[in-house]
Structures are given as structure tokens and as C-alpha cells.
Enzyme design. Sequence first.
Site, PDB file in Angstrom:
ATOM      1  CG  HIS A 262       0.085  54.295  66.076  1.00 24.70           C
ATOM      2  ND1 HIS A 262      -1.221  54.454  65.691  1.00 24.70           N
ATOM      3  CD2 HIS A 262       0.426  53.022  65.774  1.00 24.70           C
ATOM      4  CE1 HIS A 262      -1.646  53.314  65.184  1.00 24.70           C
ATOM      5  NE2 HIS A 262      -0.678  52.423  65.215  1.00 24.70           N
ATOM      6  CG  ASP A 313       6.091  47.270  64.686  1.00 22.37           C
ATOM      7  OD1 ASP A 313       5.682  46.105  64.808  1.00 22.37           O
ATOM      8  OD2 ASP A 313       5.598  48.072  63.859  1.00 22.37           O
TER       9      ASP A 313
END
Length: 386
Positions: A262, A313
Site C-alpha cells: 500500500h 482487496d
Amino acid sequence: MTEGTQLIRGLEGVVAAQTKLCDLDGAHGRLAYGGYDIADLAKQATFEEVCYLLWRGELPTRGQYDQLVMSLVAARELPKPVVDALRLAPKAADPNRTFQAAIALLGAFDPDADDNSPAANHRKAVRLTAQLATLVAATHRIRNGAEPLAPALDLSHAANFLYMLTGTRAGGAAVKAFDASLTLYAEHELNASTFTTRVITSTNSDMHSAVAGGHGALKGPLHGGAGEAVMRTLMEIGEVATVDAFAEKALAEKRRLMGFGHRVYTAGDPRAAILKGMAEEACRQSGQFKWYEMAVKLNERIHAAKKLIPNVDFYSAPLFYSLGIPVEQFTPVIAMSRIAGWTANIIEQHADNRLIRPRGDYTGPKRRAFTPMADRGQTGHVDTRR
Ligand code: COA
């Protein structure tokens, strides 16, 4: 470089707007909407309450909530020409394309389409949120040769979506898990798709145009498209027993592993931790526990080797799959949640707008004299590698 400018690739670390919507603390792995921790909202609030919070800045009273729910329910039907347009797309086409085009088309039927006033934008936010759920379900059914189902007016937003998608009314646990995942995906500060909606809004364009553009950014595999890619990775692995061999090969090949890493979170993505628990329960309930086991094993293996964190996700993939959501619809489903945050950001951008217009650092040839075509040589060869 032009004087007074600075090149920041990927705009990393750049603050491009002030916002009251979402407080993202990447260093400590914390996330809150309007001051409320995401874990509390996922557990205790409905998606409809979260929409109200994002659009109005406060949690709704009972009366405000009932009014919002009524408006959302009343807006569920799609204009018939939009449904007819869905039938024109090739069945094999990526549903993200049909979905994105239909969002733009919804603008052609919206009475407030070109009105950027706060009141009109709130009405459009409600309509788009209701319609996008119907749109995902209708797109899925049409591309599979079935007729879209009329919305069930007595069901919540989450329950009605699962009904319109599958044709059966889901149980309470499945509805709660899906509702909570809508909350977890609803808003996430200036991610690529939300930033796209703000860039489009900053030109004084309209909400439908901004949302359609936002979906174009969301579907990329480095953003919302990662969920679909995670499920395809798990399917490629196939069995729990083959996770280790897959991970070893992927690491040796320096493969980019979807659902990991991320830009902002360094201490872990708090949404992933919540989704992990929900995925465990949903996979067990659906009799497809292997997807959860595979995901956990892959997570452990990749984290041990590269210290990469799972992002939102990663565990949403086995969760969505066990709830009966088709893999190719994962990204539109994320959009039907993120619509709450997109529209809230669009309203916020309109309220304090300044055209978003960064600079580029020119690295091409220096100024040179124009060459007439007759003087440019004869070869017709085009270097297609460039
Ligand atoms: N798989 C393998 N390596 C990864 C990785 C992943 N998913 N994510 C990051 N890395 C590695 C990079 O190879 C790079 O290593 P290096 O410094 O040795 O070259 C380092 O971590 C930094 O990655 P970078 O791509 O520069 O970070 P970023 O901030 O630009 O990227 C993402 C953030 C999300 C795009 C990136 O982590 C990614 O591609 N993840 C997979 C897609 C995904 O899940 N997206 C959903 C995000 S919610």
C-alpha cells in the site's frame, strides 16, 4: 524544470485537498470516517448510515435515517433505456466497461445532471448510490442471458443487491458481512479514483462525469481491480497444498502480488484485518473454506519473505466469492460502495474548488527549427516499439 516547481513522481506524500471525510493514519494503521473508527462503523452501522455520515458529516437520527432509506429505495429502478443499452454490449466484454458507460448514460436521464448546487448534488448522490447497485446486478444478469430482477423494496441496500444479483434472499450473516464490506470500501481519502473524481469536479464538470471517470481509475489492477486479480491468483493456485510452491516461484520471479502492499499504510491496512475475520466466517458458512485457508497461507508466506502487508482487496476476494459475487463483478461491487465516498468528495470539492492543474517536467528535444515533410527523408517505416 520550470522555476518554482518540484517533481514528485506519483504525487507521493503530496497533500492536494483538505477533507472532513476520512482520517487515514497510515503509520498506525488507523482509519476513521467523520471521526468514527472504521471498526465501530463496520460492526454497528449500516451502509446507509455511513452514506449519511459521509454526505452530511454526522450520523443520522432515526428520522433522518428513515428518510434517507426511503429516498434510496425510491431511486433503485434504472431508466429503461439504460437497461436496454446494457443489452447492446458483447456478452464477453469486461463488465467494467458496460458499467462505466452506463454511469455516464445515467446522467442523460438525471433531472439534475448539470446542476452542481449542493442540493442537486445531494439528490444525485442518493440516486447514483441506489442505481449503481441495480446496475451491477443488471449487468451481471444480462451478460449471463437472464433478465434483470426488479428491486425488492422491503430489503436493505446490501440485502437487495444480493437478491437482485442471485435471485434469492441471502441469510442474515451474509447480508451483515456484505453490508460491513460496503462500509469498509465506502471512502478512502485521495486514492486514485477519488482523486480522479476531484480532478474532473475541479473543472466544474458534473457528478455523473466525475463518477464515470472515477470508475475508469478504480478498475486498474493497482487500485480496485486488485480484488479480482487476488481471486484469480487464488484460483491459479487451486489448492492449499500448492500455496508454498506458488509463493516460492512468484517470489523468485519477482512477481507483483495483487492484494499486497500500500502507498500509505505501513503498519497494516485496518480494513484487511476486519475483512479477514469476515472472510473466515463466510468461507466456512459457504462450504468453501479452502479459499480462506489459501489466502492466510499466502499472506503468511509473502509477509515472511517480503514484509508486504495485505491490503483491503486481499481478504475481500475470498469473502465476495463465498457470498456468490462473480469474480468479474468484484470491481463494480467496490464502486457501488465507493460511490458514497466519491460523491461526498465531489460535494466537498465543489464547496471549496480550485482547478487541479499540476505541471509536467519537459524532457523532450530542445527548441528546434520546423522541418518541411519534403525534407524529412523517404522511409515509410514506423518504429512500433516506441
Ligand atoms: N508485490 C510485490 N512487490 C511489491 C508489491 C506487491 N504487491 N507492492 C510493493 N512491492 C514492492 C515493490 O516491488 C518495491 O520494491 P523495490 O523497492 O525493491 O523495487 C516496493 O515494494 C515499493 O513498491 P512501489 O510499487 O514503489 O509502491 P507504490 O506505493 O507505488 O505501490 C501499490 C503501491 C498498491 C500500487 C503496490 O503495493 C502494488 O502494486 N500492490 C498490488 C496491487 C494492489 O493490491 N493494489 C490495491 C491497493 S489497495
